[in-house]
Design an enzyme around this catalytic site. Structure first.
Site, PDB file in Angstrom:
ATOM      1  N   ASP A  13       0.808  -1.229   0.000  1.00 39.55           N
ATOM      2  CA  ASP A  13       0.000   0.000   0.000  1.00 39.55           C
ATOM      3  C   ASP A  13       0.836   1.272   0.000  1.00 39.55           C
ATOM      4  OD1 ASP A  13      -2.297  -1.586   0.095  1.00 39.55           O
ATOM      5  OD2 ASP A  13      -2.282  -1.618   2.290  1.00 39.55           O
ATOM      6  N   LYS A  16       1.989   2.054  -5.127  1.00 38.78           N
ATOM      7  CA  LYS A  16       2.512   1.464  -6.371  1.00 38.78           C
ATOM      8  C   LYS A  16       1.601   1.762  -7.555  1.00 38.78           C
ATOM      9  CE  LYS A  16       2.409  -2.525  -4.314  1.00 38.78           C
ATOM     10  NZ  LYS A  16       2.141  -2.113  -2.919  1.00 38.78           N
ATOM     11  N   GLY A  17       0.275   1.615  -7.313  1.00 39.50           N
ATOM     12  CA  GLY A  17      -0.690   1.815  -8.403  1.00 39.50           C
ATOM     13  C   GLY A  17      -0.571   3.197  -9.007  1.00 39.50           C
ATOM     14  N   ASN A  38      -5.337 -10.119  -3.546  1.00 40.95           N
ATOM     15  CA  ASN A  38      -5.024  -9.543  -2.229  1.00 40.95           C
ATOM     16  C   ASN A  38      -4.530  -8.105  -2.412  1.00 40.95           C
ATOM     17  OD1 ASN A  38      -2.724 -10.516  -3.518  1.00 40.95           O
ATOM     18  ND2 ASN A  38      -1.722 -11.271  -1.678  1.00 40.95           N
ATOM     19  N   ALA A  39      -4.002  -7.795  -3.592  1.00 36.47           N
ATOM     20  CA  ALA A  39      -3.520  -6.443  -3.904  1.00 36.47           C
ATOM     21  C   ALA A  39      -4.708  -5.500  -4.104  1.00 36.47           C
ATOM     22  CB  ALA A  39      -2.682  -6.478  -5.172  1.00 36.47           C
ATOM     23  N   GLY A  40      -4.491  -4.242  -3.781  1.00 32.56           N
ATOM     24  CA  GLY A  40      -5.498  -3.218  -4.049  1.00 32.56           C
ATOM     25  C   GLY A  40      -4.756  -1.944  -4.417  1.00 32.56           C
ATOM     26  N   HIS A  41      -4.851  -1.548  -5.672  1.00 36.64           N
ATOM     27  CA  HIS A  41      -4.089  -0.401  -6.161  1.00 36.64           C
ATOM     28  C   HIS A  41      -5.066   0.692  -6.597  1.00 36.64           C
ATOM     29  CE1 HIS A  41      -0.669  -3.466  -7.221  1.00 36.64           C
ATOM     30  NE2 HIS A  41      -0.909  -3.376  -5.935  1.00 36.64           N
ATOM     31  N   GLN A 224       2.051  -6.014  -3.129  1.00 39.29           N
ATOM     32  CA  GLN A 224       2.550  -6.110  -1.751  1.00 39.29           C
ATOM     33  C   GLN A 224       3.871  -5.332  -1.591  1.00 39.29           C
ATOM     34  OE1 GLN A 224       1.439  -9.534  -3.159  1.00 39.29           O
ATOM     35  NE2 GLN A 224      -0.492  -8.591  -2.657  1.00 39.29           N
ATOM     36  N   THR A 299      -7.581  -0.977   0.468  1.00 39.41           N
ATOM     37  CA  THR A 299      -8.369  -0.940  -0.764  1.00 39.41           C
ATOM     38  C   THR A 299      -9.128  -2.250  -0.968  1.00 39.41           C
ATOM     39  OG1 THR A 299      -6.564   0.374  -1.680  1.00 39.41           O
ATOM     40  CG2 THR A 299      -8.178  -0.415  -3.248  1.00 39.41           C
ATOM     41  N   THR A 301      -9.790  -4.780   1.585  1.00 34.06           N
ATOM     42  CA  THR A 301     -10.610  -5.297   2.681  1.00 34.06           C
ATOM     43  C   THR A 301     -11.253  -4.193   3.513  1.00 34.06           C
ATOM     44  OG1 THR A 301      -8.640  -5.361   4.069  1.00 34.06           O
ATOM     45  CG2 THR A 301      -9.214  -7.395   2.917  1.00 34.06           C
ATOM     46  N   ARG A 303      -9.919  -2.666   5.832  1.00 31.56           N
ATOM     47  CA  ARG A 303      -9.396  -2.676   7.197  1.00 31.56           C
ATOM     48  C   ARG A 303      -8.556  -1.434   7.470  1.00 31.56           C
ATOM     49  NH1 ARG A 303      -6.231  -8.211   7.566  1.00 31.56           N
ATOM     50  NH2 ARG A 303      -5.768  -7.634   5.407  1.00 31.56           N
ATOM     51  N   ASP A 333       2.854  14.625   1.895  1.00 35.46           N
ATOM     52  CA  ASP A 333       1.855  15.645   2.253  1.00 35.46           C
ATOM     53  C   ASP A 333       1.061  15.270   3.507  1.00 35.46           C
ATOM     54  OD1 ASP A 333       0.962  13.690   0.085  1.00 35.46           O
ATOM     55  OD2 ASP A 333      -0.970  14.350   0.852  1.00 35.46           O
TER      56      ASP A 333
HETATM   57  P1  GDP Z   1      -0.643   0.329  -3.595  1.00 40.17           P
HETATM   58  O1  GDP Z   1      -1.283  -0.904  -3.089  1.00 40.17           O
HETATM   59  O2  GDP Z   1       0.821   0.365  -3.328  1.00 40.17           O
HETATM   60  O3  GDP Z   1      -0.985   0.632  -5.016  1.00 40.17           O
HETATM   61  O4  GDP Z   1      -1.262   1.531  -2.714  1.00 40.17           O
HETATM   62  P2  GDP Z   1      -2.807   1.740  -2.366  1.00 40.17           P
HETATM   63  O5  GDP Z   1      -3.486   2.243  -3.575  1.00 40.17           O
HETATM   64  O6  GDP Z   1      -3.367   0.541  -1.696  1.00 40.17           O
HETATM   65  O7  GDP Z   1      -2.708   2.834  -1.235  1.00 40.17           O
HETATM   66  C1  GDP Z   1      -2.119   4.089  -1.463  1.00 40.17           C
HETATM   67  C2  GDP Z   1      -3.183   5.179  -1.206  1.00 40.17           C
HETATM   68  O8  GDP Z   1      -2.545   6.427  -1.100  1.00 40.17           O
HETATM   69  C3  GDP Z   1      -4.172   5.307  -2.355  1.00 40.17           C
HETATM   70  O9  GDP Z   1      -5.423   5.634  -1.820  1.00 40.17           O
HETATM   71  C4  GDP Z   1      -3.612   6.461  -3.195  1.00 40.17           C
HETATM   72  O10 GDP Z   1      -4.607   7.167  -3.872  1.00 40.17           O
HETATM   73  C5  GDP Z   1      -3.006   7.326  -2.100  1.00 40.17           C
HETATM   74  N1  GDP Z   1      -1.834   8.104  -2.516  1.00 40.17           N
HETATM   75  C6  GDP Z   1      -0.856   7.754  -3.378  1.00 40.17           C
HETATM   76  N2  GDP Z   1       0.110   8.701  -3.411  1.00 40.17           N
HETATM   77  C7  GDP Z   1      -0.259   9.657  -2.553  1.00 40.17           C
HETATM   78  C8  GDP Z   1       0.335  10.874  -2.113  1.00 40.17           C
HETATM   79  O11 GDP Z   1       1.426  11.263  -2.517  1.00 40.17           O
HETATM   80  N3  GDP Z   1      -0.360  11.627  -1.193  1.00 40.17           N
HETATM   81  C9  GDP Z   1      -1.543  11.209  -0.679  1.00 40.17           C
HETATM   82  N4  GDP Z   1      -2.140  11.995   0.213  1.00 40.17           N
HETATM   83  N5  GDP Z   1      -2.141  10.062  -1.064  1.00 40.17           N
HETATM   84  C10 GDP Z   1      -1.493   9.284  -1.970  1.00 40.17           C
HETATM   85  P1  IMO Z   2      -0.890  -4.150  -2.243  1.00 40.70           P
HETATM   86  O1  IMO Z   2      -0.467  -4.702  -3.575  1.00 40.70           O
HETATM   87  C1  IMO Z   2      -0.931  -4.528   2.107  1.00 40.70           C
HETATM   88  C2  IMO Z   2      -1.035  -8.579   3.750  1.00 40.70           C
HETATM   89  C3  IMO Z   2      -2.278  -9.002   4.495  1.00 40.70           C
HETATM   90  C4  IMO Z   2      -1.687  -9.947   5.506  1.00 40.70           C
HETATM   91  C5  IMO Z   2      -0.580 -10.640   4.704  1.00 40.70           C
HETATM   92  C6  IMO Z   2      -0.978 -11.991   4.124  1.00 40.70           C
HETATM   93  O2  IMO Z   2      -2.167  -3.402  -2.281  1.00 40.70           O
HETATM   94  O3  IMO Z   2       0.220  -3.385  -1.609  1.00 40.70           O
HETATM   95  P2  IMO Z   2      -2.530 -12.698   2.077  1.00 40.70           P
HETATM   96  O4  IMO Z   2      -3.989 -12.471   1.827  1.00 40.70           O
HETATM   97  O5  IMO Z   2      -1.637 -12.169   1.017  1.00 40.70           O
HETATM   98  O6  IMO Z   2      -2.221 -14.124   2.408  1.00 40.70           O
HETATM   99  O7  IMO Z   2      -2.225 -11.874   3.435  1.00 40.70           O
HETATM  100  O8  IMO Z   2      -0.257  -9.752   3.654  1.00 40.70           O
HETATM  101  N1  IMO Z   2      -1.266  -8.080   2.367  1.00 40.70           N
HETATM  102  C7  IMO Z   2      -1.181  -6.791   2.021  1.00 40.70           C
HETATM  103  N2  IMO Z   2      -0.979  -5.687   2.775  1.00 40.70           N
HETATM  104  N3  IMO Z   2      -1.043  -4.420   0.758  1.00 40.70           N
HETATM  105  C8  IMO Z   2      -1.225  -5.511  -0.010  1.00 40.70           C
HETATM  106  O9  IMO Z   2      -1.213  -5.458  -1.369  1.00 40.70           O
HETATM  107  C9  IMO Z   2      -1.351  -6.763   0.612  1.00 40.70           C
HETATM  108  N4  IMO Z   2      -1.545  -8.019   0.182  1.00 40.70           N
HETATM  109  C10 IMO Z   2      -1.485  -8.810   1.251  1.00 40.70           C
HETATM  110  O10 IMO Z   2      -2.905  -7.910   5.108  1.00 40.70           O
HETATM  111  O11 IMO Z   2      -1.059  -9.222   6.546  1.00 40.70           O
HETATM  112 MG    MG Z   3      -2.834  -1.525  -1.846  1.00 43.89          MG
END
Ligand code: GDP
Ligand code: IMO
Ligand code: MG
Length: 428
Positions: A13, A16-17, A38-41, A224, A299, A301, A303, A333
């Site tokens: 999280d 990356k997305g 399991n990923a959420g971008h 991840q 994104t 679950t 949580r 920020d």
């Molecule tokens: P990923 O799993 O690595 O793709 O990250 P996620 O999308 O799960 O979580 C990152 C969250 O931070 C998302 O809601 C993005 O929209 C947000 N985000 C990304 N870059 C920035 C930033 O520079 N500032 C802020 N405030 N939010 C950001």
């Molecule tokens: P993105 O790509 C954050 C965490 C779960 C749990 C552990 C094992 O959005 O960064 P799993 O379902 O993979 O067996 O769970 O890994 N986890 C993540 N935490 N971002 C993710 O993906 C995750 N994918 C799995 O919360 O602790």
């Molecule tokens: Mg994510």
């Protein structure tokens, strides 16, 4: 042309997305190589927000080819519903811009139910998985009994393969008190899915080979983060795949020399969702502030994510074991209002000082962070688009992080929005 590999450098999280979508402007092919839904971008482009789980983050950009590589475990129902959802947001998804490796192992409903049953059996030692069946699906892959995408084209042998899988799974399920699998039900629903997915399925490694031959740019998109890597992370509180950059080669079907620049995506602080050690976790007002301003909710679950200070020891280790060439520093920020900011530079435990994260979860759990404190910048960074426009105190924080982790912040992100992204250095 140079390729690029994007991975998470913390516990997932990191953003990356957003960065994959931003970089995809300059790439031809975007490939996912491990993990599953399991990923959420999250991608924010003007008024539109896209939430992707299995689809590569390049799918939003017209004219790009998205590939789901062999290293990804796929729940066909989740994938189909994601494709439909993203199509409903106006994005075209056809076999011209999406290709799924015929070698991908499938996540079946039996995997998700096993994932949940295993978590329940772990009690207070639960991992806090996403409950998506990721672990059990990878176990079946390594156990050489997985159903793969290519099997969907052969309904005559599918039943036999499912029966072999059920034999193993039912033994486990009996022990856990879960009901036995109905193979017939699976054969029917999988055969229906096969018809819908078949246009997308093929030898994806050849698409990458062709891209290479035509001097096209490939962007490898990790899911991840390094601390969730099954070898290098905080085991057993990890996911079931290798999340380091090297995994891109095996999970996409290409040689390791093709990976190009390895960009580690890193928050300016730290978050973790699920259980497991987190030395710099903040359970006070500062942690609450980071979570609230950073909207730190998962994104996938929903949580609440645990929040803490930037851990330079952890990120330095991720840089080293994953071969990260430079980082993208995200969400700086979110720290705008803090009067002071802290960076973890080492740990102590039992009278000993550590300049690395020891492997034992028992020790990791008890590490006490050593902090360096710096003044906060206390001015809004949201939307700042040049390095020169950052306040001096924010620049000092970034410089100190670079010094401690041993690589540069080549990108700085100041909001979720695609264009609020500073390219500090040319790297791609
Ligand atoms: P990923 O799993 O690595 O793709 O990250 P996620 O999308 O799960 O979580 C990152 C969250 O931070 C998302 O809601 C993005 O929209 C947000 N985000 C990304 N870059 C920035 C930033 O520079 N500032 C802020 N405030 N939010 C950001
Ligand atoms: P993105 O790509 C954050 C965490 C779960 C749990 C552990 C094992 O959005 O960064 P799993 O379902 O993979 O067996 O769970 O890994 N986890 C993540 N935490 N971002 C993710 O993906 C995750 N994918 C799995 O919360 O602790
Ligand atoms: Mg994510």
């Amino acid at each position: 042309m140079a390729n690029i590999t994007v991975i998470g450098a913390q516990w997932g999280d990191e953003g990356k997305g957003k960065i994959v979508d931003w970089l995809a402007a300059e790439a031809d092919v975007v490939v996912r190589f491990q993990g599953g839904h399991n990923a959420g971008h999250t991608l924010t482009i003007g008024e539109k927000v896209y939430k992707l789980h299995l689809l590569p983050s390049g799918i939003i950009r017209p004219g790009k080819v998205s590939v789901i590589g062999n290293g990804v475990v796929i729940d066909p129902w989740a994938l189909m519903s994601e494709i439909e959802g993203i199509r409903a947001q106006g994005i075209e998804i056809t076999p011209d811009n999406l290709l799924i490796s015929e070698q991908c192992p499938l996540i079946l409903p039996l995997h998700a139910s096993l994932d949940k049953a295993m978590e329940e059996a772990r009690g207070s030692a639960k991992i806090g998985t996403t409950g998506r069946g990721i672990g059990p699906a990878y176990e079946d892959k390594i156990g050489r009994r997985a159903i793969r995408m290519c099997d969907l084209a052969h309904p005559d042998t599918l039943r036999d393969k499912l029966e072999k899988l059920a034999l193993h799974s039912n033994a486990l399920r009996r022990g856990l008190g879960a009901p036995a699998i109905n193979v017939e039900e699976f054969v029917m629903s999988l055969t229906e899915m096969a018809g819908r997915l078949s246009p997308f399925i093929g030898p994806s490694w050849r698409v990458l080979q062709d891209a290479k031959a035509q001097n096209e740019r490939i962007l490898f998109e990790g899911a991840q983060g390094v601390m969730l890597d099954v070898d290098h992370g905080t085991y057993p509180f990890v996911t079931s795949s290798n999340t380091v950059a090297a995994s891109a080669a095996s999970g996409a079907g290409i040689g390791p020399r093709e990976l190009g620049f390895v960009l580690g995506i890193t928050k300016a602080y730290t978050t973790r969702v699920g259980s497991g050690p987190f030395p710099t976790e903040l359970t006070d007002d500062v942690g609450e502030t980071l979570g609230r301003i950073g909207h730190e909710f998962g994104t996938s679950t929903g949580r609440k994510r645990r929040c803490g200070w930037f851990d330079a020891v952890q990120v330095r280790q991720a840089v080293t074991v994953a071969g990260i060439d430079g980082i993208a520093l995200m969400k700086i920020d979110v720290m705008d209002t803090l009067a002071e900011v802290k960076i973890c530079t080492g740990y102590t435990y039992n009278g000993q000082t550590y300049d690395y994260l020891p492997a034992s979860a028992d020790i990791q759990e008890k590490l006490v962070p050593i902090y360096e404190t710096m003044p906060g910048w206390q001015s809004p960074l949201r939307g700042v688009r040049t390095f020169a426009d950052l306040p001096e105190k924010a620049k000092a924080y970034i410089r100190r992080i670079e010094e401690l982790i041993g690589v540069s912040a080549v990108v700085i992100s100041t909001s979720p929005e695609r264009d609020d992204t500073i390219r500090v250095k040319e790297f791609f």
